[in-house]
Design a protein around this motif. Structure first.
Motif, PDB file in Angstrom:
ATOM      1  N   ARG A  46       0.975  -1.257   0.114  1.00  0.00           N
ATOM      2  CA  ARG A  46      -0.045  -0.010  -0.061  1.00  0.00           C
ATOM      3  C   ARG A  46       0.913   1.462  -0.077  1.00  0.00           C
ATOM      4  O   ARG A  46       0.880   2.324  -0.768  1.00  0.00           O
ATOM      5  CB  ARG A  46      -0.850   0.028   1.220  1.00  0.00           C
ATOM      6  N   ASP A  47       1.691   1.208   0.773  1.00  0.00           N
ATOM      7  CA  ASP A  47       2.569   2.338   1.105  1.00  0.00           C
ATOM      8  C   ASP A  47       4.046   1.914   2.016  1.00  0.00           C
ATOM      9  O   ASP A  47       4.198   0.943   2.622  1.00  0.00           O
ATOM     10  CB  ASP A  47       1.919   3.711   1.485  1.00  0.00           C
ATOM     11  N   VAL A  48       5.000   2.711   1.477  1.00  0.00           N
ATOM     12  CA  VAL A  48       6.375   2.687   2.285  1.00  0.00           C
ATOM     13  C   VAL A  48       6.538   3.942   2.812  1.00  0.00           C
ATOM     14  O   VAL A  48       6.641   5.101   2.139  1.00  0.00           O
ATOM     15  CB  VAL A  48       7.436   2.165   1.341  1.00  0.00           C
ATOM     16  N   GLU A  55      24.741   4.078   5.511  1.00  0.00           N
ATOM     17  CA  GLU A  55      25.845   3.462   5.102  1.00  0.00           C
ATOM     18  C   GLU A  55      27.084   3.565   6.244  1.00  0.00           C
ATOM     19  O   GLU A  55      27.142   4.849   6.466  1.00  0.00           O
ATOM     20  CB  GLU A  55      26.418   3.799   3.695  1.00  0.00           C
ATOM     21  N   ASP A  56      27.706   2.802   6.477  1.00  0.00           N
ATOM     22  CA  ASP A  56      28.967   2.965   7.321  1.00  0.00           C
ATOM     23  C   ASP A  56      29.968   1.886   6.823  1.00  0.00           C
ATOM     24  O   ASP A  56      29.814   0.949   5.922  1.00  0.00           O
ATOM     25  CB  ASP A  56      28.724   2.653   8.488  1.00  0.00           C
ATOM     26  N   PRO A  57      31.220   1.808   7.113  1.00  0.00           N
ATOM     27  CA  PRO A  57      32.218   0.784   6.901  1.00  0.00           C
ATOM     28  C   PRO A  57      31.730  -0.610   6.750  1.00  0.00           C
ATOM     29  O   PRO A  57      32.307  -1.461   6.109  1.00  0.00           O
ATOM     30  CB  PRO A  57      33.383   1.180   7.603  1.00  0.00           C
ATOM     31  N   SER A  58      30.948  -0.842   7.731  1.00  0.00           N
ATOM     32  CA  SER A  58      30.376  -2.335   7.868  1.00  0.00           C
ATOM     33  C   SER A  58      29.419  -2.603   6.949  1.00  0.00           C
ATOM     34  O   SER A  58      29.085  -3.994   6.909  1.00  0.00           O
ATOM     35  CB  SER A  58      30.027  -2.712   9.360  1.00  0.00           C
ATOM     36  N   GLY A  59      28.626  -1.623   6.459  1.00  0.00           N
ATOM     37  CA  GLY A  59      27.590  -2.084   5.544  1.00  0.00           C
ATOM     38  C   GLY A  59      26.406  -1.127   5.271  1.00  0.00           C
ATOM     39  O   GLY A  59      26.632   0.202   5.510  1.00  0.00           O
ATOM     40  N   THR A  60      25.286  -1.201   4.833  1.00  0.00           N
ATOM     41  CA  THR A  60      24.236  -0.465   4.734  1.00  0.00           C
ATOM     42  C   THR A  60      23.104  -1.191   5.425  1.00  0.00           C
ATOM     43  O   THR A  60      22.601  -2.197   5.551  1.00  0.00           O
ATOM     44  CB  THR A  60      23.864  -0.518   3.127  1.00  0.00           C
ATOM     45  N   PHE A  61      22.363  -0.120   6.278  1.00  0.00           N
ATOM     46  CA  PHE A  61      21.278  -0.409   7.308  1.00  0.00           C
ATOM     47  C   PHE A  61      20.156   0.326   6.535  1.00  0.00           C
ATOM     48  O   PHE A  61      20.250   1.390   6.081  1.00  0.00           O
ATOM     49  CB  PHE A  61      21.493   0.333   8.506  1.00  0.00           C
ATOM     50  N   VAL A  62      18.901  -0.521   6.348  1.00  0.00           N
ATOM     51  CA  VAL A  62      17.857  -0.100   5.976  1.00  0.00           C
ATOM     52  C   VAL A  62      16.609  -0.335   6.665  1.00  0.00           C
ATOM     53  O   VAL A  62      16.553  -1.379   7.335  1.00  0.00           O
ATOM     54  CB  VAL A  62      17.557  -0.880   4.541  1.00  0.00           C
ATOM     55  N   GLN A  63      15.951   0.731   7.140  1.00  0.00           N
ATOM     56  CA  GLN A  63      14.778   0.372   7.996  1.00  0.00           C
ATOM     57  C   GLN A  63      13.637   1.337   7.215  1.00  0.00           C
ATOM     58  O   GLN A  63      13.690   2.308   6.616  1.00  0.00           O
ATOM     59  CB  GLN A  63      14.978   1.250   9.254  1.00  0.00           C
ATOM     60  N   LEU A  64      12.460   0.423   7.095  1.00  0.00           N
ATOM     61  CA  LEU A  64      11.244   1.084   6.605  1.00  0.00           C
ATOM     62  C   LEU A  64      10.056   0.579   7.167  1.00  0.00           C
ATOM     63  O   LEU A  64       9.937  -0.591   7.811  1.00  0.00           O
ATOM     64  CB  LEU A  64      11.215   0.953   5.050  1.00  0.00           C
ATOM     65  N   ARG A  65       8.664   1.164   6.997  1.00  0.00           N
ATOM     66  CA  ARG A  65       7.481   0.827   7.316  1.00  0.00           C
ATOM     67  C   ARG A  65       6.854   0.474   6.103  1.00  0.00           C
ATOM     68  O   ARG A  65       6.868   1.136   5.209  1.00  0.00           O
ATOM     69  CB  ARG A  65       6.779   1.741   8.170  1.00  0.00           C
ATOM     70  N   LEU A  66       6.233  -0.888   5.891  1.00  0.00           N
ATOM     71  CA  LEU A  66       5.636  -1.324   4.650  1.00  0.00           C
ATOM     72  C   LEU A  66       4.124  -1.436   5.059  1.00  0.00           C
ATOM     73  O   LEU A  66       3.910  -2.168   6.067  1.00  0.00           O
ATOM     74  CB  LEU A  66       6.232  -2.307   4.318  1.00  0.00           C
ATOM     75  N   GLY A  67       3.299  -0.741   4.439  1.00  0.00           N
ATOM     76  CA  GLY A  67       1.806  -0.738   4.824  1.00  0.00           C
ATOM     77  C   GLY A  67       1.349  -1.891   3.594  1.00  0.00           C
ATOM     78  O   GLY A  67       1.753  -1.757   2.258  1.00  0.00           O
ATOM     79  N   LEU A  68       0.425  -2.786   4.187  1.00  0.00           N
ATOM     80  CA  LEU A  68      -0.027  -3.751   3.111  1.00  0.00           C
ATOM     81  C   LEU A  68      -1.554  -3.722   3.099  1.00  0.00           C
ATOM     82  O   LEU A  68      -2.214  -3.267   4.102  1.00  0.00           O
ATOM     83  CB  LEU A  68       0.398  -5.012   3.594  1.00  0.00           C
ATOM     84  N   ALA A  69      -2.270  -4.265   2.072  1.00  0.00           N
ATOM     85  CA  ALA A  69      -3.535  -4.037   1.880  1.00  0.00           C
ATOM     86  C   ALA A  69      -4.083  -5.238   1.381  1.00  0.00           C
ATOM     87  O   ALA A  69      -3.451  -5.926   0.511  1.00  0.00           O
ATOM     88  CB  ALA A  69      -4.107  -2.964   0.751  1.00  0.00           C
ATOM     89  N   GLN A  70      -5.059  -5.924   1.898  1.00  0.00           N
ATOM     90  CA  GLN A  70      -5.600  -7.283   1.502  1.00  0.00           C
ATOM     91  C   GLN A  70      -6.310  -7.233   0.228  1.00  0.00           C
ATOM     92  O   GLN A  70      -6.953  -6.493   0.113  1.00  0.00           O
ATOM     93  CB  GLN A  70      -6.601  -7.901   2.621  1.00  0.00           C
ATOM     94  N   THR A  71      -5.958  -8.409  -0.597  1.00  0.00           N
ATOM     95  CA  THR A  71      -6.796  -8.512  -1.963  1.00  0.00           C
ATOM     96  C   THR A  71      -7.898  -9.748  -1.652  1.00  0.00           C
ATOM     97  O   THR A  71      -7.891 -10.109  -0.789  1.00  0.00           O
ATOM     98  CB  THR A  71      -5.787  -8.903  -3.006  1.00  0.00           C
TER      99      THR A  71
END
Length: 160
Positions: A46-48, A55-71
């Motif tokens: 539905r939305d993000v 990013e830092d020397p050890s890698g990339t951190f990703v955080q997000l909220r994912l809204g879902l909708a039932q079909t």
């Protein structure tokens, strides 16, 4: 493969402004969510929001909220065009992933929590989510390296 085709098309439409790692997290969370035994219908993105990518020397951190909708489509019998049911469940998933720095990034650590939108607002759950995400972000940093004898030396002074 035909199960994920409608979802992939829906994700591609929304994913235009997302980085490759963010799209990968969204795909992984959808796969995780649909793999749960209590989920009987297909869900679409539905939305993000709340996207953080650091990013830092050890890698990339990703955080997000994912809204879902039932079909209206059952998980076991997907169809090409799955109509979103407006009055049905709209869970929200919090996802935190840490990727290494390789050419094809590998997941070092991950955490996701999916539930009703009011469920994720509870103070205890929010605090646990924050702690889990902090731990994921620390993956690959100094604390995960192998300890070798002689790396640290401690001495105690003689009594005066």
């Amino acid at each position: 493969v035909s199960l994920w085709l409608p979802l992939a098309l829906a994700v591609a439409a929304v994913a235009a402004g997302q980085s490759p790692l963010q799209r990968r997290v969204v795909r992984d969370v959808l796969e995780y969510f649909h793999g749960r035994s209590n989920v009987h219908f297909l869900f679409k993105e539905r939305d993000v929001d709340g996207v953080i990518e650091r990013e830092d020397p050890s890698g990339t951190f990703v955080q997000l909220r994912l809204g879902l909708a039932q079909t209206a489509c059952r998980k076991r019998a997907p169809q090409r065009h799955c109509r979103v049911l407006e009055s049905r469940r709209k869970p929200i998933c919090l996802a935190c992933y840490k990727f290494d720095t390789s050419e094809v990034p590998k997941v070092l650590d991950k955490y996701h929590n999916c539930g009703p939108s009011h469920h994720l607002a509870a103070k205890e759950i929010r605090q646990r989510d924050e702690a889990e995400c902090r731990a994921v972000e620390e993956a690959g940093k100094g604390g995960d390296t192998l300890y070798l004898p002689g790396m640290f030396a401690f001495s105690r002074g003689l009594p005066a």
